[in-house]
Design a protein around this motif. Sequence first.
Motif, PDB file in Angstrom:
ATOM      1  N   SER A 139       0.841  -1.198   0.000  1.00 37.81           N
ATOM      2  CA  SER A 139       0.000   0.000   0.000  1.00 37.81           C
ATOM      3  C   SER A 139       0.878   1.251   0.000  1.00 37.81           C
ATOM      4  O   SER A 139       2.109   1.150   0.080  1.00 37.81           O
ATOM      5  N   PRO A 140       0.277   2.439  -0.064  1.00 40.66           N
ATOM      6  CA  PRO A 140       1.079   3.670  -0.060  1.00 40.66           C
ATOM      7  C   PRO A 140       1.920   3.864   1.205  1.00 40.66           C
ATOM      8  O   PRO A 140       2.833   4.686   1.207  1.00 40.66           O
ATOM      9  N   THR A 141       1.598   3.151   2.289  1.00 37.07           N
ATOM     10  CA  THR A 141       2.369   3.317   3.526  1.00 37.07           C
ATOM     11  C   THR A 141       3.291   2.134   3.805  1.00 37.07           C
ATOM     12  O   THR A 141       3.969   2.114   4.843  1.00 37.07           O
ATOM     13  N   SER A 142       3.336   1.147   2.921  1.00 37.82           N
ATOM     14  CA  SER A 142       4.221   0.001   3.126  1.00 37.82           C
ATOM     15  C   SER A 142       5.676   0.456   3.122  1.00 37.82           C
ATOM     16  O   SER A 142       6.074   1.287   2.295  1.00 37.82           O
ATOM     17  N   PRO A 143       6.491  -0.064   4.027  1.00 35.65           N
ATOM     18  CA  PRO A 143       7.890   0.379   4.097  1.00 35.65           C
ATOM     19  C   PRO A 143       8.707  -0.034   2.883  1.00 35.65           C
ATOM     20  O   PRO A 143       8.370  -1.003   2.177  1.00 35.65           O
ATOM     21  N   LEU A 144       9.753   0.711   2.633  1.00 37.49           N
ATOM     22  CA  LEU A 144      10.667   0.408   1.532  1.00 37.49           C
ATOM     23  C   LEU A 144      11.215  -1.005   1.696  1.00 37.49           C
ATOM     24  O   LEU A 144      11.626  -1.399   2.783  1.00 37.49           O
ATOM     25  N   GLY A 145      11.178  -1.795   0.620  1.00 36.47           N
ATOM     26  CA  GLY A 145      11.687  -3.164   0.659  1.00 36.47           C
ATOM     27  C   GLY A 145      10.666  -4.204   1.074  1.00 36.47           C
ATOM     28  O   GLY A 145      10.982  -5.397   1.123  1.00 36.47           O
ATOM     29  N   LYS A 146       9.424  -3.780   1.362  1.00 36.20           N
ATOM     30  CA  LYS A 146       8.395  -4.696   1.818  1.00 36.20           C
ATOM     31  C   LYS A 146       8.052  -5.726   0.739  1.00 36.20           C
ATOM     32  O   LYS A 146       7.726  -5.374  -0.392  1.00 36.20           O
ATOM     33  N   LYS A 147       8.142  -7.012   1.082  1.00 38.91           N
ATOM     34  CA  LYS A 147       7.791  -8.082   0.153  1.00 38.91           C
ATOM     35  C   LYS A 147       6.324  -8.456   0.322  1.00 38.91           C
ATOM     36  O   LYS A 147       5.883  -8.823   1.415  1.00 38.91           O
ATOM     37  N   THR A 148       5.575  -8.325  -0.751  1.00 37.36           N
ATOM     38  CA  THR A 148       4.153  -8.663  -0.745  1.00 37.36           C
ATOM     39  C   THR A 148       3.839  -9.431  -2.023  1.00 37.36           C
ATOM     40  O   THR A 148       4.725  -9.690  -2.849  1.00 37.36           O
ATOM     41  N   LYS A 149       2.567  -9.771  -2.209  1.00 34.74           N
ATOM     42  CA  LYS A 149       2.167 -10.479  -3.418  1.00 34.74           C
ATOM     43  C   LYS A 149       2.389  -9.650  -4.672  1.00 34.74           C
ATOM     44  O   LYS A 149       2.617 -10.197  -5.761  1.00 34.74           O
ATOM     45  N   SER A 150       2.328  -8.337  -4.541  1.00 34.50           N
ATOM     46  CA  SER A 150       2.544  -7.473  -5.706  1.00 34.50           C
ATOM     47  C   SER A 150       3.967  -6.923  -5.769  1.00 34.50           C
ATOM     48  O   SER A 150       4.336  -6.291  -6.759  1.00 34.50           O
ATOM     49  N   THR A 151       4.765  -7.163  -4.725  1.00 30.98           N
ATOM     50  CA  THR A 151       6.176  -6.754  -4.719  1.00 30.98           C
ATOM     51  C   THR A 151       7.017  -7.929  -4.187  1.00 30.98           C
ATOM     52  O   THR A 151       7.593  -7.839  -3.094  1.00 30.98           O
ATOM     53  N   PRO A 152       7.079  -9.025  -4.923  1.00 30.86           N
ATOM     54  CA  PRO A 152       7.757 -10.223  -4.410  1.00 30.86           C
ATOM     55  C   PRO A 152       9.251 -10.037  -4.167  1.00 30.86           C
ATOM     56  O   PRO A 152       9.854 -10.788  -3.393  1.00 30.86           O
ATOM     57  N   PHE A 153       9.857  -9.044  -4.794  1.00 26.43           N
ATOM     58  CA  PHE A 153      11.285  -8.790  -4.595  1.00 26.43           C
ATOM     59  C   PHE A 153      11.537  -7.565  -3.716  1.00 26.43           C
ATOM     60  O   PHE A 153      12.672  -7.103  -3.603  1.00 26.43           O
ATOM     61  N   GLY A 154      10.465  -7.056  -3.120  1.00 23.49           N
ATOM     62  CA  GLY A 154      10.585  -5.899  -2.237  1.00 23.49           C
ATOM     63  C   GLY A 154      10.122  -4.622  -2.913  1.00 23.49           C
ATOM     64  O   GLY A 154      10.452  -4.363  -4.069  1.00 23.49           O
ATOM     65  N   SER A 155       9.351  -3.816  -2.193  1.00 22.14           N
ATOM     66  CA  SER A 155       8.835  -2.562  -2.735  1.00 22.14           C
ATOM     67  C   SER A 155       9.966  -1.551  -2.926  1.00 22.14           C
ATOM     68  O   SER A 155      10.831  -1.388  -2.061  1.00 22.14           O
ATOM     69  N   VAL A 156       9.963  -0.880  -4.066  1.00 22.30           N
ATOM     70  CA  VAL A 156      10.937   0.183  -4.319  1.00 22.30           C
ATOM     71  C   VAL A 156      10.294   1.557  -4.135  1.00 22.30           C
ATOM     72  O   VAL A 156      10.924   2.583  -4.375  1.00 22.30           O
ATOM     73  N   ASP A 157       9.018   1.561  -3.717  1.00 23.55           N
ATOM     74  CA  ASP A 157       8.317   2.817  -3.434  1.00 23.55           C
ATOM     75  C   ASP A 157       8.693   3.350  -2.058  1.00 23.55           C
ATOM     76  O   ASP A 157       8.742   2.587  -1.086  1.00 23.55           O
ATOM     77  N   ARG A 158       8.925   4.640  -1.975  1.00 27.21           N
ATOM     78  CA  ARG A 158       9.105   5.249  -0.663  1.00 27.21           C
ATOM     79  C   ARG A 158       7.723   5.550  -0.087  1.00 27.21           C
ATOM     80  O   ARG A 158       6.882   6.148  -0.764  1.00 27.21           O
ATOM     81  N   PRO A 159       7.454   5.152   1.134  1.00 27.62           N
ATOM     82  CA  PRO A 159       6.101   5.272   1.682  1.00 27.62           C
ATOM     83  C   PRO A 159       5.707   6.711   1.993  1.00 27.62           C
ATOM     84  O   PRO A 159       6.547   7.565   2.269  1.00 27.62           O
ATOM     85  N   LEU A 160       4.408   6.950   1.938  1.00 34.67           N
ATOM     86  CA  LEU A 160       3.861   8.230   2.366  1.00 34.67           C
ATOM     87  C   LEU A 160       3.820   8.291   3.888  1.00 34.67           C
ATOM     88  O   LEU A 160       3.671   7.265   4.556  1.00 34.67           O
ATOM     89  N   ASN A 161       3.937   9.480   4.420  1.00 31.39           N
ATOM     90  CA  ASN A 161       3.787   9.721   5.847  1.00 31.39           C
ATOM     91  C   ASN A 161       2.425  10.395   6.045  1.00 31.39           C
ATOM     92  O   ASN A 161       2.269  11.585   5.750  1.00 31.39           O
ATOM     93  N   PRO A 162       1.419   9.653   6.513  1.00 28.01           N
ATOM     94  CA  PRO A 162       0.059  10.204   6.575  1.00 28.01           C
ATOM     95  C   PRO A 162      -0.054  11.492   7.378  1.00 28.01           C
ATOM     96  O   PRO A 162      -0.761  12.428   6.972  1.00 28.01           O
ATOM     97  N   LEU A 163       0.619  11.568   8.523  1.00 32.61           N
ATOM     98  CA  LEU A 163       0.495  12.764   9.350  1.00 32.61           C
ATOM     99  C   LEU A 163       1.144  13.977   8.687  1.00 32.61           C
ATOM    100  O   LEU A 163       0.638  15.104   8.802  1.00 32.61           O
ATOM    101  N   SER A 164       2.259  13.755   8.002  1.00 31.82           N
ATOM    102  CA  SER A 164       2.906  14.863   7.287  1.00 31.82           C
ATOM    103  C   SER A 164       1.981  15.420   6.210  1.00 31.82           C
ATOM    104  O   SER A 164       1.905  16.639   6.002  1.00 31.82           O
TER     105      SER A 164
END
Length: 343
Positions: A139-164
């Motif tokens: 999701s938009p808040t998943s940490p960098l490198g997070k492995k999920t079904k849609s990011t099996p090799f780790g997310s390369v997205d930098r997460p959003l900071n909701p409070l910011s």
Amino acid sequence: MSADTSLPVLTQKDFASDQEIRWCPRCGDYSILAQMKKVLPTLGIPRENIVFVSGIGCSSRFPYYMSTYGMHSIHGRAPAIATGLKVARPELTVFVITGDGDALSIGGNHLMHALRRNVDLKIVMFNNQIYGLTKGQYSPTSPLGKKTKSTPFGSVDRPLNPLSIAISAGATFVARSADVDIKHLTSVLERAANHKGSAFVEVYQDCNVFNSGAFEFATKKDQKEENCIYLEHGKPLIYGKARDKGVRIDGAGNPDIVTLSDVKEDDLLFHDETIDDPTHAFRLAQMRWPDSPEPMGVFRAIERPTYDGEVDRQYKDCIASQGSGDLDKLFNSGDTWEVKAKS
């Protein structure tokens, strides 16, 4: 917002609907639902004057489980629908229940403008850093490198900071709590409910199926005191099991972690949630575990005219100065023409 003593006394059971709760066993949503049911009776508001609007996601089942009015709307659009409702019926208390995917991906635009306008909405965002309803994508808040079904090799997205984002958009009340921190969450929800203006509450919520343990640093009894700072208005930022660490601002204007034995308490950063300038709140929102202790509680609580209040005032002023108006006269004003049937 003061309670109306002429109304019948309600309990949390009065706010429970007859619907079967369909969340996974041990889901953090159960705790958030329970604390909301505790808070609502304290407001002194009739159930028919409370509305829950949600988008799409696990969190968005929430209106079904409340014995109030509610709407399960469409993906990301809950803030827009809730804005329309609040403008049309300013006497209602309107909650928006959303998730990190619903609010910050497809709904990011709507969320930003509801906060910017200072619509009198209570927006509670369940953040589990995953897409739970669609079975475990990042999701938009998943940490960098997070492995999920849609990011099996780790997310390369930098997460959003909701409070910011909320602070930058101009939300007049911004807070953070965690699903199982019952007393703290209840206090934060109660303050948000009583705030006049756009209230944004991020709740760390454990998705024990697809992202279990993501927030143990902030929920485990043997960890949270070392990892979190509990914000108190007018008090210095002190934390730790022994209350032996604190935060001050260094020469470059950045938070600096110090040991209290090395500094005076007056040298620490003092929390002021009422500062109109968002710099202080934004600085706190940038403090994220594990790089620094993570603040929990109310970051910002200021007063500004609400969008719905100003629209209502403008509407009444127009009637006072120009009369109620005549719809038929309006339709027939200006350049008009008549379409006649062929003979």
